[in-house]
Design an enzyme around this catalytic site. Structure first.
Site, PDB file in Angstrom:
ATOM      1  N   SER A 572       0.849  -1.188   0.000  1.00 31.11           N
ATOM      2  CA  SER A 572       0.000   0.000   0.000  1.00 31.11           C
ATOM      3  C   SER A 572       0.892   1.248   0.000  1.00 31.11           C
ATOM      4  O   SER A 572       1.705   1.419  -0.900  1.00 31.11           O
ATOM      5  CB  SER A 572      -0.944  -0.053   1.205  1.00 31.11           C
ATOM      6  N   HIS A 685      -7.719  -5.263  -1.554  1.00 26.35           N
ATOM      7  CA  HIS A 685      -6.492  -4.632  -1.073  1.00 26.35           C
ATOM      8  C   HIS A 685      -5.911  -5.378   0.125  1.00 26.35           C
ATOM      9  O   HIS A 685      -4.701  -5.463   0.289  1.00 26.35           O
ATOM     10  CB  HIS A 685      -6.803  -3.180  -0.692  1.00 26.35           C
TER      11      HIS A 685
END
Length: 729
Positions: A572, A685
């Site tokens: 991320s 994610h």
């Protein structure tokens, strides 16, 4: 995305069913260990005959999902999740443990997901969510606290995100998002269901949600369920606004909740307000408070005040999340009771095997004190503050992360989740009068007693400008300081998060491969005050890069570190920094960038939170500031990269869309940098925390294989598709 008032790249995956799996699961009911030996005692055992942790141990870890203390303080209900290794499906059941430590028992059975258990006010019943039919949404069930058959209360088509008992025990308050009628009609028609969606039409800005997929058009509203009859009543409605974080007044006559009721909330997502309405529904009363993000409002015991959490201003994510109190009758101003202290009400300590849940503040019975969590110096602590005097004190500061915490009616006892660096998480109970605490559960005792995790050293150091920074160095099992070791720098996501005193399976797995793993909290993250967090606002890749390089300099000078065999990885925002690093230095011999950000221009509009990512980078759109966004985009500098890099991305990542990883891989391949692209289908994610377990295992093995290829003294066979040119030193 109701309830969000900060938008880090990595949002806490606070799900009722996290990726929590019991050790030794073979299709039979798991039985948690009950020996009283603590995990810290186990870690000091002699290391002879112990083995190293493996990726497959993700199937073996038992992890808690929720912790709720009964009103009389005599029992704790909690969840344990398991994985069917053959089908990869996850199931969760509820357990009950007496607080006197006399032994727990499994309370619900079966291959379903039971979550969010809530005691009735009299303690005689438990309400919970359960998905008991394949493909069906979770419904509300009620069961006698002594056991028996659960009674189904609801038949709602959609997603229930919260349930709370009314003070008199007659009703349950739900936060519920209905399915669109189009979806309901399609699912009722076998032919249409088989053909699937023809098209999707949107007029709102936030039309996708990471981990949720393409959003429906219905909004989240409040519903009441009569417990005796199961009758459902919708209390709020509307096609534009959501209502969430709802709670009852002590007399049960009113409900307070959060809502953004602007004309287009997606254009002003931080402008959240507090509202109070009659418990039966009706006119909403706005509670006057400063403009800005707000969450988790709770009435005081006498109903005269409401506390909530929020920042001072909208769109300033670096600001502390403060604790506020406001009069219910609107005859006074809201005030922040934590403003004098540089602390933030967050539960942001990261791990990858389930962790703490951020809880609403809890009032003391006399209304004089509020209890709440803060993240500070690598731990999540429980604090208390005298509401009127402003005196702040620490309730629980054990190095670790305090998650769910609940108290009994008399507030004589507290039950809470506590995870540490060496223990994924246990239930503890605490005597509120004496402060005495003891561990109630001993999950994973057998598994971890067989494993040598190595050792972890905490380090405080100075950045080049004198700023104090904190980091940790994890050495592998069997570590010999006289030898030279390859190393891996881990970089956390967020950036408004922190690494620290919480179990990270990934770190132990990499260390088990013979690596020194080191991680720190550079500026931009939580836990060290506003100035620390604000330092990179408008400037990712500046002082955060310097802090990471200063940390690497410190570790590199250790006598046991081989400076020619240093790797770097992160996910991320940590992936952003990994991309930034390989474009700005050649000191690392291998890299793995995970679910990363690479291009801030294309990130705008392709993320599920689309336009809001302009806020940390000057607050202007690409049409207004394309040069600024390009200068802060790692892909701009990848022409300088020579570090062999694995690019890992998830196909259904709606937070950092897969095109971000594709750009990195393409740039590296075009420049003939050894690289490999790993794509995980269907995953969001948060794969590393909540993804399908076999894919999580493949991810870990892929990263370690890549590092082994370029960091071990005798290289293994290069990854498929990767050139064999020598890594730059």
């Amino acid at each position: 995305m109701p309830g969000l008032f900060r938008f880090p790249l990595y949002l806490d995956f606070v799900l009722p069913t996290m990726d929590m799996e019991p050790w030794g699961w073979n299709g039979c009911a798991c039985t948690p260990a009950t020996d009283t030996e603590t995990m810290e005692e186990l870690m000091t055992r002699p290391k002879q005959s112990l083995r190293s942790i493996t990726a497959q141990n993700l199937y073996a870890l038992q992890l808690l999902t929720d912790v709720r203390l009964s009103p009389d303080g005599r029992h704790v209900v909690y969840g344990v999740q398991r994985v069917d290794k053959k089908t990869q499906k996850k199931y969760a059941n509820l357990w009950i443990a007496p607080t006197d430590g006399s032994g727990e028992r499994q309370f619900t059975q079966g291959d379903q997901t039971d979550a969010s258990p809530r005691w009735s006010p009299d303690g005689r019943s438990l309400a919970f969510l359960s998905s008991r039919k394949e493909g069906e949404s979770a419904q509300v069930y009620v069961i006698n606290a002594d056991g028996g058959e659960a009674r189904r209360l609801t038949d709602l088509k959609g997603d229930i995100s919260s349930l709370t008992w009314s003070p008199d025990g007659r009703n349950l308050l739900l936060e519920f998002t209905q399915k669109d009628q189009e979806v309901i009609d399609r699912e009722a028609d076998e032919q249409k269901k088989k053909l699937g969606v023809v098209s999707r039409h949107y007029t709102r800005l936030f039309y996708r949600g990471d981990g949720q997929g393409w959003l429906g058009h219905e909004r989240t509203h409040l519903w009441a369920i009569n417990v005796a009859r199961g009758r459902a009543k919708q209390l709020t409605s509307g096609s534009v606004c959501d209502e969430y974080n709802a709670s009852w007044s002590p007399d049960g006559r009113s409900i307070v909740f959060c809502s953004n009721r602007r004309e287009d909330p997606d254009l002003e997502p931080d402008l959240i307000d507090l509202y109070v309405m009659p418990a039966a529904g009706g006119a909403m009363k706005l509670i006057k408070a400063p403009r800005g993000p707000k969450g988790t409002p709770v009435f005081s015991p006498d109903g005269s005040r409401i506390c909530y959490v929020g920042a001072r201003d909208p769109n300033e994510w670096w600001q502390n999340v403060e604790l506020w109190v406001v009069p219910t009758d609107g005859k006074g101003d809201a005030r922040s009771v934590t403003r004098p202290y540089d602390i933030s009400l967050t539960c942001s300590t990261l791990n990858d095997v389930g962790g703490g849940i951020e809880m609403p503040p809890v009032w003391s019975a006399d209304g004089n004190v509020l209890y709440f969590q803060i993240s500070e110096h690598g731990s999540t602590k429980l604090m208390g503050i005298a509401v009127d005097e402003g005196t702040l004190y620490t309730v629980i500061d054990t190095p670790g992360s305090v998650g769910t915490f609940t108290v009994d009616d008399r507030q004589r006892m507290m039950a809470y989740f506590l995870g540490t660096m060496t223990d994924p998480g246990q239930i503890w109970v605490r005597d509120m009068d004496t402060g005495d605490a003891r561990q109630l559960t001993h999950l994973n005792r057998v598994l971890l007693s067989q494993i040598d995790l190595g050792k972890v050293e905490e380090v405080w150091f100075k950045a080049r400008d004198g700023h104090d920074l904190q980091g940790w160095i994890m050495t592998p099992p069997g570590f010999d300081p006289k030898k030279k070791y390859p190393s891996i720098l881990e970089i956390h996501g967020g950036p408004q998060d922190q690494y620290g005193n919480l179990f990270m399976h990934e770190f132990y797995f990499l260390a088990a491969g013979g690596y020194v793993v080191y991680f720190s909290n550079p500026r931009g993250g939580t836990g060290y005050g506003e100035e620390h967090e604000k330092a990179i606002w408008g400037g990712w890749g500046t002082v955060d890069f310097d802090d990471l390089m200063d940390w690497t300099d410190l570790v590199e000078k250790k006598s046991y570190i081989d400076r020619r065999r240093m790797g770097v990885t992160g996910g991320s925002y940590g992936g952003y920094m990994t991309n930034w690093i390989i474009g700005h230095t050649h000191r690392f011999a291998a890299a793995a960038t995970q679910r990363s950000v690479s291009n801030l221009i294309s990130m705008w509009g392709t993320s599920d939170l689309n336009w809001v990512f302009q806020l940390p980078h000057g607050g202007k759109s690409p049409q207004e500031s394309i040069d600024v966004l390009w200068d802060r985009s790692p892909v701009k500098y990848l022409g300088n990269a020579t570090t062999p890099t694995m690019v890992l991305h998830n196909e259904m990542d709606f937070r950092c869309a897969i095109e971000q990883g594709q750009q990195v891989f393409t740039a590296l391949k075009v420049n003939r940098v050894p690289s490999e692209f790993v794509v995980f289908p269907e995953e969001p994610h948060g794969l590393s925390r909540v993804g399908r377990t076999d894919r999580r295992i493949d991810r870990l093995n892929s990263i370690r294989r890549w590092m082994d290829t370029y960091l071990k003294p005798v290289s293994t066979k290069p990854a498929k598709g990767a050139e064999t040119c020598k890594a730059s030193k």
